[in-house]
Write a protein that holds these residues in place. Sequence first.
Motif, mmCIF file in Angstrom:
data_model
loop_
_atom_site.group_PDB
_atom_site.id
_atom_site.type_symbol
_atom_site.label_atom_id
_atom_site.label_comp_id
_atom_site.label_asym_id
_atom_site.label_seq_id
_atom_site.Cartn_x
_atom_site.Cartn_y
_atom_site.Cartn_z
ATOM 1 N N THR A 47 -87.530 65.198 -15.006
ATOM 2 C CA THR A 47 -86.447 64.392 -15.573
ATOM 3 C C THR A 47 -86.910 62.978 -15.871
ATOM 4 O OG1 THR A 47 -85.660 63.581 -13.442
ATOM 5 C CG2 THR A 47 -84.733 65.655 -14.231
ATOM 6 N N ALA A 48 -87.888 62.497 -15.107
ATOM 7 C CA ALA A 48 -88.329 61.105 -15.199
ATOM 8 C C ALA A 48 -87.180 60.137 -14.917
ATOM 9 C CB ALA A 48 -88.968 60.824 -16.563
ATOM 10 N N HIS A 49 -86.217 60.594 -14.140
ATOM 11 C CA HIS A 49 -85.086 59.735 -13.799
ATOM 12 C C HIS A 49 -85.382 58.798 -12.641
ATOM 13 C CE1 HIS A 49 -81.834 62.736 -15.422
ATOM 14 N NE2 HIS A 49 -82.560 62.191 -16.379
ATOM 15 N N ILE A 50 -86.142 59.315 -11.682
ATOM 16 C CA ILE A 50 -86.251 58.645 -10.381
ATOM 17 C C ILE A 50 -86.682 57.178 -10.486
ATOM 18 C CG2 ILE A 50 -87.468 58.686 -8.145
ATOM 19 C CD1 ILE A 50 -85.310 60.826 -8.372
ATOM 20 N N GLY A 91 -94.914 58.141 -10.389
ATOM 21 C CA GLY A 91 -95.544 58.896 -11.459
ATOM 22 C C GLY A 91 -94.633 58.906 -12.676
ATOM 23 N N MET A 110 -89.488 61.740 -0.183
ATOM 24 C CA MET A 110 -88.344 62.414 0.418
ATOM 25 C C MET A 110 -88.581 63.910 0.223
ATOM 26 S SD MET A 110 -84.307 62.172 -0.441
ATOM 27 C CE MET A 110 -83.915 63.675 -1.324
ATOM 28 N N THR A 155 -81.271 61.416 -4.790
ATOM 29 C CA THR A 155 -82.662 61.199 -4.385
ATOM 30 C C THR A 155 -83.031 59.724 -4.526
ATOM 31 O OG1 THR A 155 -83.230 63.428 -5.149
ATOM 32 C CG2 THR A 155 -85.054 61.918 -4.795
ATOM 33 N N LYS A 178 -93.949 63.086 -4.966
ATOM 34 C CA LYS A 178 -93.074 64.229 -4.755
ATOM 35 C C LYS A 178 -93.900 65.473 -4.420
ATOM 36 C CE LYS A 178 -89.283 66.924 -6.678
ATOM 37 N NZ LYS A 178 -88.662 67.413 -7.916
ATOM 38 N N ALA A 184 -80.355 67.418 -3.084
ATOM 39 C CA ALA A 184 -80.052 66.211 -3.861
ATOM 40 C C ALA A 184 -80.416 66.348 -5.332
ATOM 41 C CB ALA A 184 -80.806 65.028 -3.270
ATOM 42 N N ASP A 192 -98.418 62.160 -9.972
ATOM 43 C CA ASP A 192 -98.308 61.030 -9.043
ATOM 44 C C ASP A 192 -99.674 60.508 -8.613
ATOM 45 O OD1 ASP A 192 -95.674 61.583 -9.302
ATOM 46 O OD2 ASP A 192 -95.407 62.408 -7.283
ATOM 47 N N THR A 228 -92.216 64.707 -12.898
ATOM 48 C CA THR A 228 -92.721 65.759 -12.013
ATOM 49 C C THR A 228 -92.980 67.025 -12.822
ATOM 50 O OG1 THR A 228 -90.458 66.461 -11.558
ATOM 51 C CG2 THR A 228 -91.444 64.882 -10.044
ATOM 52 N N GLY A 272 -94.283 56.227 -4.679
ATOM 53 C CA GLY A 272 -93.452 57.407 -4.428
ATOM 54 C C GLY A 272 -94.166 58.661 -4.900
HETATM 55 C C1 LIG Z 1 -79.565 69.108 -13.218
HETATM 56 C C2 LIG Z 1 -80.370 69.054 -11.978
HETATM 57 C C3 LIG Z 1 -79.878 69.631 -10.798
HETATM 58 C C4 LIG Z 1 -80.620 69.623 -9.649
HETATM 59 N N1 LIG Z 1 -80.134 70.190 -8.521
HETATM 60 C C5 LIG Z 1 -80.881 70.220 -7.389
HETATM 61 C C6 LIG Z 1 -80.416 70.839 -6.197
HETATM 62 O O1 LIG Z 1 -79.313 71.346 -6.146
HETATM 63 N N2 LIG Z 1 -81.241 70.876 -5.112
HETATM 64 C C7 LIG Z 1 -82.470 70.314 -5.161
HETATM 65 O O2 LIG Z 1 -83.206 70.344 -4.143
HETATM 66 N N3 LIG Z 1 -82.941 69.713 -6.262
HETATM 67 C C8 LIG Z 1 -82.175 69.661 -7.385
HETATM 68 N N4 LIG Z 1 -82.665 69.065 -8.510
HETATM 69 C C9 LIG Z 1 -83.992 68.504 -8.475
HETATM 70 C C10 LIG Z 1 -84.024 67.120 -7.928
HETATM 71 O O3 LIG Z 1 -82.925 66.366 -8.237
HETATM 72 C C11 LIG Z 1 -85.191 66.403 -8.537
HETATM 73 O O4 LIG Z 1 -86.308 67.216 -8.389
HETATM 74 C C12 LIG Z 1 -85.497 65.120 -7.817
HETATM 75 O O5 LIG Z 1 -84.386 64.293 -7.844
HETATM 76 C C13 LIG Z 1 -86.643 64.391 -8.479
HETATM 77 O O6 LIG Z 1 -86.461 64.391 -9.852
HETATM 78 P P1 LIG Z 1 -87.645 64.805 -10.795
HETATM 79 O O7 LIG Z 1 -88.378 65.883 -10.140
HETATM 80 O O8 LIG Z 1 -87.141 65.035 -12.147
HETATM 81 O O9 LIG Z 1 -88.519 63.510 -10.714
HETATM 82 P P2 LIG Z 1 -88.908 62.532 -11.847
HETATM 83 O O10 LIG Z 1 -87.867 61.539 -12.025
HETATM 84 O O11 LIG Z 1 -89.405 63.265 -13.035
HETATM 85 O O12 LIG Z 1 -90.122 61.895 -11.074
HETATM 86 C C14 LIG Z 1 -90.731 60.658 -11.452
HETATM 87 C C15 LIG Z 1 -91.472 60.123 -10.294
HETATM 88 O O13 LIG Z 1 -90.573 59.800 -9.239
HETATM 89 C C16 LIG Z 1 -91.197 60.006 -7.990
HETATM 90 N N5 LIG Z 1 -90.411 60.931 -7.175
HETATM 91 C C17 LIG Z 1 -89.691 61.974 -7.607
HETATM 92 N N6 LIG Z 1 -89.130 62.608 -6.557
HETATM 93 C C18 LIG Z 1 -89.491 61.943 -5.462
HETATM 94 C C19 LIG Z 1 -89.232 62.119 -4.079
HETATM 95 N N7 LIG Z 1 -88.490 63.117 -3.626
HETATM 96 N N8 LIG Z 1 -89.801 61.246 -3.195
HETATM 97 C C20 LIG Z 1 -90.556 60.211 -3.627
HETATM 98 N N9 LIG Z 1 -90.824 60.003 -4.936
HETATM 99 C C21 LIG Z 1 -90.303 60.865 -5.847
HETATM 100 C C22 LIG Z 1 -92.574 60.532 -8.293
HETATM 101 O O14 LIG Z 1 -93.464 59.425 -8.316
HETATM 102 C C23 LIG Z 1 -92.425 61.086 -9.682
HETATM 103 O O15 LIG Z 1 -93.632 61.121 -10.391
HETATM 104 C C24 LIG Z 1 -81.899 69.033 -9.671
HETATM 105 C C25 LIG Z 1 -82.397 68.458 -10.839
HETATM 106 C C26 LIG Z 1 -81.627 68.460 -11.990
HETATM 107 C C27 LIG Z 1 -82.183 67.849 -13.226
#
Ligand SMILES: Cc1cc2nc3c(=O)[nH]c(=O)nc-3n(C[C@H](O)[C@H](O)[C@H](O)COP(=O)(O)OP(=O)(O)OC[C@H]3O[C@@H](n4cnc5c(N)ncnc54)[C@H](O)[C@@H]3O)c2cc1C
Lengths: 433, 97, 280
Positions: C129-132, C121, C61, C97, C8, C92, C38, C124, C6
Amino acid sequence: MNVTSKFDIIVVGAGPAGCASAYLLAKAGFKVLVLERGRGAGSKELWGGKAYAQPLREVWPELDKEAPIHRWVSKERFSLVWGERALTIEYKLGRKVAFTTYLTELVNWMARKAENAGAIIVDEVRVDEIVVKEGRVLGVKSGGDTVYADAVIDAEGVNRLLLEKLGLVEKLNPDHIALGVKEVLSLNPNLIEERFMLGKDEGLAWFVTGDVTLGLPGGGFIYTMRDSISIGLVLPIGPAAKAAEAGLLKEHVSSLVEAFRLHPYFRNLWREADVIEYGGRMTIEAGLKLMPRKLYMNGLLVVGDAAGFLVNTGYTIRGVDTAVTSGKLAAEALIEAFNNGGPTEENLKSYEEKVKKSYIYRELKNHSSIGDVMSDPFFFQKLPQVAIRAASKLFEADYEEPKLIRSFLDAAREEDVSSLKIIYKLGRVVGKL
Amino acid sequence: MSSQASRLKVIKLGELLQRSIWDVDEERHIEVLKQEGLRVKALILLCPMGCYSLAGDKLIMSYEGCVECGTCRVLSGSDQIRWEYPKSGRGIQYRYM
Amino acid sequence: MRIAVGIKWVPNTQAVRFDPETGTLIRKGIPSIVNPHDLPAIEMALRLRDAVGGEVIAFTMAPPPAVKGLELALGMGVDRAILITDRVFAGADTLATSYVLANAISKVEREYGKVDLVVFGQETIDSSTAHIPGQVASWLDWPYVYYVKDIQVLGDGRIRVVRELEDYIEEYEIELPAVLGIAVRALKPRPVSLYNKLRAKLNKDTIVVWGNSELKLDPRCVGLKGSPTIVAKTIDMPEVPRKKEVYKPRDPRDAARWIVSKIVEDEKLRELLVKKLWGG
Ligand SMILES: Cc1cc2nc3c(=O)[nH]c(=O)nc-3n(C[C@H](O)[C@H](O)[C@H](O)COP(=O)(O)OP(=O)(O)OC[C@H]3O[C@@H](n4cnc5c(N)ncnc54)[C@H](O)[C@@H]3O)c2cc1C
Ligand SMILES: Cc1cc2nc3c(=O)[nH]c(=O)nc-3n(C[C@H](O)[C@H](O)[C@H](O)COP(=O)(O)OP(=O)(O)OC[C@H]3O[C@@H](n4cnc5c(N)ncnc54)[C@H](O)[C@@H]3O)c2cc1C
Ligand code: SF4
């Protein structure tokens, strides 16, 4: 087709020259591969800001309608500045000759044209070597991968790593090269039009000389874009490096550009403008001296800056139209060569002949001695001082205004230069411009 | 209106660099191999991005802010500086030039 | 082995600048890049494939311009790439996501066969957040290990993964399929190669695009609608001008005292710290 199949033509570098070649060759039905080291075509490009349209229209007749043109140059200005004083000449053009834009955008457009015509453009790939065997160019190498083609067009620009490696050209001489350092200032289009007295879509090109370069050879430029202004300095590297070593240049070049932006004569034109980008790039000072011993070899053609095809008149730099024209001539020569049995050395000779018959070569010859002017400190120190002093006598007289000639003679005497020398030098420079 | 405020203040090089964008590679593409004979003063003042600086007597080259203009390459011998373009499209990403 | 990675598409945050005149962040004209963290995940996937065979599929995505990012992954050697893009996916949070991403993995399995490993990764650069990765693992109900530095394929459908933490190293043996988060700078990513990039250009079907007409997810669970997260408050931290002072005591305790006295004496710094630590 797979990666080891052979292409008809590989173009190295998606700059103006490479894109023009690729576009015409792809349009003529050849299998063309363009390799570009940057991310997307244009991302490594920086220029002053003005392109001459007619040579570009010869490749892309739809230019006026489709290209990312910011403003058509309607005014050319020249200024001589020294200390608090400045002398300016302005010319209002009568027709659309040249336009301003970002080169990053223009080149991106050119690359898309080539791609739509069928060329394959691969970016993010740095070519490391032109592959030659027994005097014949076979293709190019990047990392461990080699791609083959019947002919290669070298359009790598002025910093000719590949041609040097090939032994076709010498290492660049700092005296033949200049460094351009530039800022882009974002400004509301209405303010641009008001302050520069321009209509909508009208632009201005401005060349500045005098102490903006601290008396070093070179000069400054100002171009109005759609919603920004490009300003910068061009300094021949040889003299600038010597001045740095002799302690004459004490500041970093960026401070010179900042001083230009904040110069009392200019600064109010863009006082609210934010600097949105800053950068630098090399350009050619003496085009003819950069020309490779040969513009072609068995399976290879050299175009654009890589071939030294840039006309530096001392007050304008024309590199994009000449690059595009040379790219066009290379494409024509190749098409003929393919029709005559292939891109052999013998068949590619016509490229050099075409170049020598074209305006590029005539212009290069015409302006070839500008280098002497550019390396003569007289033109960047004494002359502007005398001119400004003479003007100050004319315009800053409290009671009696001297005659033009008197003010000039007095100014020369006070600056301790013989007026004969000035007339002689000016006579020479007028012949060279 | 704040957008009308004058911006006629000197911007230091460090801040000017913030106005441009890079995708910096982990790997350096320019390296000083041998300091003897290098035109140190010229490199320090002319590299438009201020990539060259002195730490004591030692010339330091910070490749991160390099715009790949080639000036330092022209001013040096190939035995003094190893000079390459970055790979994978990295390095400077001009937008409005 | 079939490995999905994955990635981003993120704004190059290095370039996001604070405008002191307007007090806002200047994001205009900032080009996006593949999240730098990533790249080691891509590298890890490629090394595993090179060692044991199989294929690597990059997926993201993102809006359509992210194709450039997928091209970079293909240029590094990834075999195919999937762009998951649809208006309904926009806005999202991490939950929505990860829901889409997990369902994309299931579709990958339906289209191309069983997926053995999904790597991500660590975090980001734009949201961190490192949630994904963890959330995707939960949706799929696969084991998940985070902060991975090394992977060995054991051959019996299991892998050994190494996590290197601050003062100890952990090794896990886990059963495939699994989800892994690869540590920042775990591996140096390989450069884009001419052949890989060219192959991707010549074969138009190396990049596929999936929208919700392909994934067929309940619109209430994706995009803004599927995002329960609300941003309660954001605080822009003022820019702190840097000052440099050097103090080199022989006794480190003097250094500690000196630092404390600096903080106590400097009113501005004191205020800033209080604000940062306790929100004012
Ligand atoms: C409180 C809050 C509110 C938000 N509101 C919005 C909003 O209204 N609109 C909006 O557009 N965004 C919003 N975001 C951002 C969006 O939710 C996140 O950017 C997205 O879900 C990925 O999270 P992250 O960047 O923290 O990825 P992390 O979890 O830090 O990423 C870890 C790894 O997951 C993988 N990954 C992350 N994103 C993707 C992807 N899209 N596709 C494939 N792999 C991926 C990558 O390998 C990455 O290294 C919000 C975030 C937060 C914390
Ligand atoms: C400060 C300054 C001001 C200027 N002002 C003007 C002006 O106002 N008007 C004007 O007409 N001209 C101007 N020029 C000149 C003009 O920009 C050039 O002449 C023109 O860009 C040359 O085009 P080219 O295609 O030959 O080379 P370039 O534009 O240099 O293109 C070469 C391309 O090749 C790529 N490349 C290089 N090496 C490799 C490799 N090994 N592998 C893969 N790709 C590679 C580069 O990334 C680049 O995209 C100016 C130049 C400067 C520096
Ligand atoms: S190439 Fe140009 S920007 Fe890069 S270090 Fe050399 S002089 Fe500086």
